[in-house]
Design a protein around this motif. Sequence first.
Motif, PDB file in Angstrom:
ATOM      1  N   GLU A  28       0.842  -1.284   0.073  1.00 40.32           N
ATOM      2  CA  GLU A  28       0.051  -0.057  -0.047  1.00 40.32           C
ATOM      3  C   GLU A  28       1.110   1.047   0.093  1.00 40.32           C
ATOM      4  OE1 GLU A  28      -3.295   2.178   2.810  1.00 40.32           O
ATOM      5  OE2 GLU A  28      -2.861   0.007   3.282  1.00 40.32           O
ATOM      6  N   LEU A  29       2.009   1.145   0.682  1.00 43.60           N
ATOM      7  CA  LEU A  29       2.764   2.486   1.012  1.00 43.60           C
ATOM      8  C   LEU A  29       3.864   2.629  -0.229  1.00 43.60           C
ATOM      9  CD1 LEU A  29       3.486   2.528   4.731  1.00 43.60           C
ATOM     10  CD2 LEU A  29       1.723   3.700   3.386  1.00 43.60           C
ATOM     11  N   GLY A  30       4.386   1.174  -0.720  1.00 43.67           N
ATOM     12  CA  GLY A  30       5.283   1.238  -1.920  1.00 43.67           C
ATOM     13  C   GLY A  30       6.598   1.318  -1.354  1.00 43.67           C
ATOM     14  N   VAL A  31       6.832   1.033  -0.165  1.00 43.18           N
ATOM     15  CA  VAL A  31       8.083   0.934   0.329  1.00 43.18           C
ATOM     16  C   VAL A  31       8.329  -0.252   1.534  1.00 43.18           C
ATOM     17  CG1 VAL A  31       8.564   3.522   0.490  1.00 43.18           C
ATOM     18  CG2 VAL A  31       7.307   2.284   2.525  1.00 43.18           C
ATOM     19  N   SER A  32       9.511  -0.472   1.640  1.00 38.19           N
ATOM     20  CA  SER A  32       9.846  -1.519   2.630  1.00 38.19           C
ATOM     21  C   SER A  32      10.092  -1.007   4.020  1.00 38.19           C
ATOM     22  CB  SER A  32      11.093  -2.206   2.180  1.00 38.19           C
ATOM     23  OG  SER A  32      11.163  -2.889   0.906  1.00 38.19           O
ATOM     24  N   LEU A  33       9.542  -1.752   5.097  1.00 41.82           N
ATOM     25  CA  LEU A  33       9.405  -0.960   6.457  1.00 41.82           C
ATOM     26  C   LEU A  33      10.339  -1.510   7.287  1.00 41.82           C
ATOM     27  CD1 LEU A  33       5.539  -0.824   7.210  1.00 41.82           C
ATOM     28  CD2 LEU A  33       7.025   1.045   6.008  1.00 41.82           C
ATOM     29  N   PHE A  34      10.796  -2.850   6.818  1.00 40.72           N
ATOM     30  CA  PHE A  34      11.999  -3.648   7.608  1.00 40.72           C
ATOM     31  C   PHE A  34      12.958  -4.178   6.629  1.00 40.72           C
ATOM     32  CE2 PHE A  34       8.133  -3.564  10.324  1.00 40.72           C
ATOM     33  CZ  PHE A  34       8.744  -3.341  11.572  1.00 40.72           C
ATOM     34  N   GLU A  35      14.095  -4.471   7.138  1.00 38.70           N
ATOM     35  CA  GLU A  35      15.214  -5.366   6.356  1.00 38.70           C
ATOM     36  C   GLU A  35      15.532  -6.098   7.357  1.00 38.70           C
ATOM     37  OE1 GLU A  35      18.636  -3.500   5.077  1.00 38.70           O
ATOM     38  OE2 GLU A  35      18.552  -1.649   6.581  1.00 38.70           O
ATOM     39  N   LYS A  36      15.923  -7.732   6.900  1.00 29.56           N
ATOM     40  CA  LYS A  36      16.224  -8.650   7.818  1.00 29.56           C
ATOM     41  C   LYS A  36      17.705  -8.802   7.783  1.00 29.56           C
ATOM     42  CE  LYS A  36      14.726 -13.206   8.996  1.00 29.56           C
ATOM     43  NZ  LYS A  36      14.044 -14.498   8.446  1.00 29.56           N
ATOM     44  N   ILE A  37      18.416  -8.321   9.128  1.00 26.05           N
ATOM     45  CA  ILE A  37      19.749  -8.314   9.261  1.00 26.05           C
ATOM     46  C   ILE A  37      20.093  -9.401  10.484  1.00 26.05           C
ATOM     47  CG2 ILE A  37      21.718  -6.939   9.879  1.00 26.05           C
ATOM     48  CD1 ILE A  37      20.404  -4.352   9.040  1.00 26.05           C
ATOM     49  N   SER A  38      20.742 -10.382  10.138  1.00 27.74           N
ATOM     50  CA  SER A  38      21.318 -11.299  11.095  1.00 27.74           C
ATOM     51  C   SER A  38      20.089 -11.768  11.869  1.00 27.74           C
ATOM     52  CB  SER A  38      22.351 -10.610  12.078  1.00 27.74           C
ATOM     53  OG  SER A  38      23.308 -10.249  11.524  1.00 27.74           O
ATOM     54  N   GLY A  39      19.207 -12.076  11.008  1.00 26.98           N
ATOM     55  CA  GLY A  39      17.817 -12.770  11.509  1.00 26.98           C
ATOM     56  C   GLY A  39      17.085 -11.756  12.091  1.00 26.98           C
ATOM     57  N   GLU A  40      16.980 -10.760  12.274  1.00 31.41           N
ATOM     58  CA  GLU A  40      16.416  -9.595  13.086  1.00 31.41           C
ATOM     59  C   GLU A  40      15.761  -8.708  12.082  1.00 31.41           C
ATOM     60  OE1 GLU A  40      18.620  -7.705  16.077  1.00 31.41           O
ATOM     61  OE2 GLU A  40      18.118  -9.519  17.446  1.00 31.41           O
TER      62      GLU A  40
END
Length: 313
Positions: free
Chosen positions: A42-54
Motif C-alpha cells: 500500500e505504501l510502496g516502500v519496505s518497512l523492515f530489512e532482515k539483518i542477522s535474523g532480526e
Amino acid sequence: MNFKEMEYILAVEQEKNLTKAARKIGISQPAMSKCLRNIETELGVSLFEKISGEYIPTAAGKLFLSFAQETKERETQFLRELQELVQFRHGTIRVGITPARSSGLTPEVLPEFRKNFPDLRLELYEEDVDRLEEMLQKGLLDVVYFVVDEDYREQHPEFYTELLGREEIVLTVKKETPLRKEPVIKYGFEYPWVDITQFEFETFITLNKDMRIGKICDKELEEHHMSPEVIRFADMRTAHKLVKKGYGICICGSLGMQNHRDQFDIYSFGNKKIIWEFVAAYRVGSYRTEPLQYLTQLYQKAADQKKSGQSYE
C-alpha cells in the motif's frame, strides 16, 4: 490500514521477529507476514530489512513507526476522554465550598451547570476550610472552592490549586461614619487607607476563630496591640447587617462589596495590603474531567461578576 494493523507493525519493531510479534499480538505468523506485506504494498516502500535474523526498520519504517506510535497514543487519549465524558454526564461530582462563598456564588452557578449537564448529579457540601481539606485529602470530594493566603501552595503540596480570583481584605463601616483620622490614598492599596488603631474602642464584628476571616481579624488586632470588644458569627451576612445598623465595624473580603457602596464605607488598612486568593483545589494527580472544568469556570465567572458589582447579593 487501520489501528490494529499499526499495532501489529509496532509489535514487529519491538520483538524484531515475526513469530514473536504474532505470538505477542495473538495472531498466527502467516497473518502477521500478510499484514506486513499488505502495508508495504500500500505504501510502496519496505518497512523492515532482515539483518542477522532480526527485522530492523528502514528509514521509511522508522517514519511509519513514529506515525503509528503517535496515532496509538492519540487513540488511547481519545478513548479515555470519551469514556470519562460519557461516565461523568451520568455520574456524580462531589463539590465542597465554604458557606459564605457558596451563598454568593452557588445560586449563580448551579442553574447554568444543569443546562449543559442535566443528567449529571452534583453532591455539594458546605463546610469550613479544615473539614473541606480533610474530605479532599481522603478522596471524598473531587474539588473544593475556598480562599487561601499566598503561602498556601507551599504549605499544602498535596493539593493542586487553580487561581480563580484575588481580593483585598478590607474594613467596612456604616456609610458616612465620622472618623477621627481621615483616610489617605496609599500606593498599592485598592481603597482609601485608614489607621485601624482609631477603632480601638469600637466593636469588631467578625467570624468564628476557626474561620479564615476570624483568624485574620485576630492577627491584625494583635499586631496593632488592640483589644476591642469582638463579636463572632458563622455567617458574614449577619455581620454585615449589624454594620449597616452602625453596631460596629467589620473586617471582611472585598468580594461583592461594590454592590453595597450606598450602605458601607470601605477602607484599606494594615501595614501591608492583605490579599487572599479564591481557588479551586484538587488532589495532586487527580483527573479534571470536562464537566468539572466547566463547573470551575462557572465559579470563576460568578466571582468575577460579583467583584465588578454585576451579580446579585
